[in-house]
Write a protein that holds these residues in place. Structure first.
Motif, PDB file in Angstrom:
ATOM      1  N   GLU A 116       4.583   5.277  -3.533  1.00 39.16           N
ATOM      2  CA  GLU A 116       4.500   6.077  -4.413  1.00 39.16           C
ATOM      3  C   GLU A 116       2.948   5.791  -5.071  1.00 39.16           C
ATOM      4  O   GLU A 116       1.930   7.043  -5.397  1.00 39.16           O
ATOM      5  CB  GLU A 116       5.307   6.263  -5.650  1.00 39.16           C
ATOM      6  CG  GLU A 116       4.964   7.130  -6.671  1.00 39.16           C
ATOM      7  CD  GLU A 116       6.300   7.177  -7.769  1.00 39.16           C
ATOM      8  OE1 GLU A 116       5.790   7.891  -8.618  1.00 39.16           O
ATOM      9  OE2 GLU A 116       7.381   6.675  -7.519  1.00 39.16           O
ATOM     10  N   ALA A 117       2.472   4.556  -5.157  1.00 37.91           N
ATOM     11  CA  ALA A 117       1.395   4.267  -5.567  1.00 37.91           C
ATOM     12  C   ALA A 117       0.183   4.408  -4.670  1.00 37.91           C
ATOM     13  O   ALA A 117      -1.030   4.922  -5.341  1.00 37.91           O
ATOM     14  CB  ALA A 117       1.297   2.654  -5.989  1.00 37.91           C
ATOM     15  N   LYS A 118       0.649   4.270  -3.452  1.00 37.47           N
ATOM     16  CA  LYS A 118      -0.658   4.477  -2.416  1.00 37.47           C
ATOM     17  C   LYS A 118      -0.756   6.026  -2.324  1.00 37.47           C
ATOM     18  O   LYS A 118      -2.080   6.401  -2.078  1.00 37.47           O
ATOM     19  CB  LYS A 118      -0.292   3.987  -1.147  1.00 37.47           C
ATOM     20  CG  LYS A 118      -0.253   2.631  -1.211  1.00 37.47           C
ATOM     21  CD  LYS A 118       0.240   1.883   0.136  1.00 37.47           C
ATOM     22  CE  LYS A 118      -0.611   2.098   1.407  1.00 37.47           C
ATOM     23  NZ  LYS A 118      -0.106   1.350   2.635  1.00 37.47           N
ATOM     24  N   ALA A 119       0.194   6.921  -2.543  1.00 36.51           N
ATOM     25  CA  ALA A 119       0.020   8.269  -2.530  1.00 36.51           C
ATOM     26  C   ALA A 119      -0.798   8.838  -3.633  1.00 36.51           C
ATOM     27  O   ALA A 119      -1.616   9.518  -3.597  1.00 36.51           O
ATOM     28  CB  ALA A 119       1.424   9.071  -2.477  1.00 36.51           C
ATOM     29  N   MET A 120      -0.482   8.228  -5.004  1.00 34.50           N
ATOM     30  CA  MET A 120      -1.410   8.388  -6.062  1.00 34.50           C
ATOM     31  C   MET A 120      -2.734   8.203  -5.840  1.00 34.50           C
ATOM     32  O   MET A 120      -3.572   9.123  -6.150  1.00 34.50           O
ATOM     33  CB  MET A 120      -0.708   7.624  -7.156  1.00 34.50           C
ATOM     34  CG  MET A 120      -1.563   8.238  -8.527  1.00 34.50           C
ATOM     35  SD  MET A 120      -3.095   7.932  -8.971  1.00 34.50           S
ATOM     36  CE  MET A 120      -3.152   6.034  -8.784  1.00 34.50           C
ATOM     37  N   ALA A 121      -3.082   6.885  -5.215  1.00 34.25           N
ATOM     38  CA  ALA A 121      -4.465   6.613  -5.028  1.00 34.25           C
ATOM     39  C   ALA A 121      -5.315   7.561  -3.998  1.00 34.25           C
ATOM     40  O   ALA A 121      -6.443   7.863  -4.024  1.00 34.25           O
ATOM     41  CB  ALA A 121      -4.588   5.065  -4.198  1.00 34.25           C
TER      42      ALA A 121
END
Length: 274
Positions: free
Chosen positions: A139-144
């Motif tokens: 999820e964090a990488k998708a946000m980035a």
């Protein structure tokens, strides 16, 4: 109001040429400036509506932090910044040459640390941003990814060494291309064109040619051959560039020099061993 590109407050630690270009690109893409804080010693405003401070605010925890200062300042900035971050903070570094392990040594709290290498056209939403992280937080990488894709083409790398190599190509590459455009204008002036006109024509030619190279199914080498007629003017010029691989060798040495400096900077940023 929730921001479609941000899960919470965005802090920019430093706001030089590249971080400033990213900020401009994000605002152009629709980020609410009131969700952004620029923290730098001068405290000077970075953009209308963006909060500017000289130190980290104590009344909030950032969702995203962008490290946008000079790599040599890492150990000056980290001691005060690290305590302000929590495990959910996404830390994004654009510090050239600074390795993931060096970042984790200074910032132990965030679960997700992303290395990003943008280039200056991000200001126009036409940049390239290379990305690397050892985080398993999808999820964090998708946000980035979404945040960086708003600036142009975003591409992830599984290998940190390949990320570093790509950063030389696309991060430093615009400077090398600008030099070539300037050289084209110089050469145009030498054969009789007014300087301003030669520069205008060279820049416009590069813009259109870049779009063609990006959209064509043919390789740039093949496109060059299509421009050149046998025995014509273009072929005569290509013969100069191709003789003894003059242009290819020059570009290779240019990238090798930049990569060597990147490796030096990585070594300089490593924390002292015990």
């Amino acid at each position: 109001m929730p921001d479609p590109l941000l899960p919470g407050p965005l802090w920019l630690i430093g706001c030089g040429n590249m971080a400033g270009a990213m900020l401009a690109g994000w605002i152009q893409a629709g980020i609410d400036p009131s969700h952004v804080t620029v923290i730098r010693p001068s405290g000077l405003p970075a953009a209308p509506g963006v909060r500017a401070l000289t130190s980290a605010p104590e009344d909030e925890v950032p969702a995203v932090v962008l490290l946008g200062f000079k790599p040599r300042m890492l150990d000056n900035v980290a001691p005060a910044l690290a305590p302000a971050l929590d495990p959910g903070t996404i830390l994004i570094s654009i510090l050239a040459g600074v390795e993931q392990a060096s970042l984790r040594a200074r910032f132990p709290a965030p679960r997700t640390i992303v290395k990003a290498m943008p280039n200056l056209p991000v200001r126009l939403g036409k940049g390239v941003v290379n990305l690397y992280s050892d985080s398993q937080d999808i999820e964090a990488k998708a946000m980035a990814t979404g945040l960086m894709a708003a600036l142009g083409h975003a591409e992830w790398f599984e290998d940190e060494d390949l990320f570093q190599a790509a950063g030389i190509l696309t991060g430093a590459g615009p400077a090398f291309l600008f030099r070539f455009v300037d050289a084209l204008a110089d050469a145009g002036e030498a054969i009789g064109l007014p300087r301003a006109q030669a520069l205008r024509l060279a820049a416009s030619m590069v813009r259109g040619s870049g779009i063609l190279a990006d959209s064509s199914d043919e390789s740039p080498g093949r496109l060059a051959e299509r421009v050149a007629s046998p025995g014509g003017t273009t072929e005569a010029g290509l013969n100069v560039l191709d003789s003894d691989a003059a242009l290819s060798g020059l570009v290779r040495r240019t990238l090798e020099a930049a990569r060597a400096r990147s490796l030096e900077m990585a070594a300089e940023a490593r924390p002292p061993s015990d």
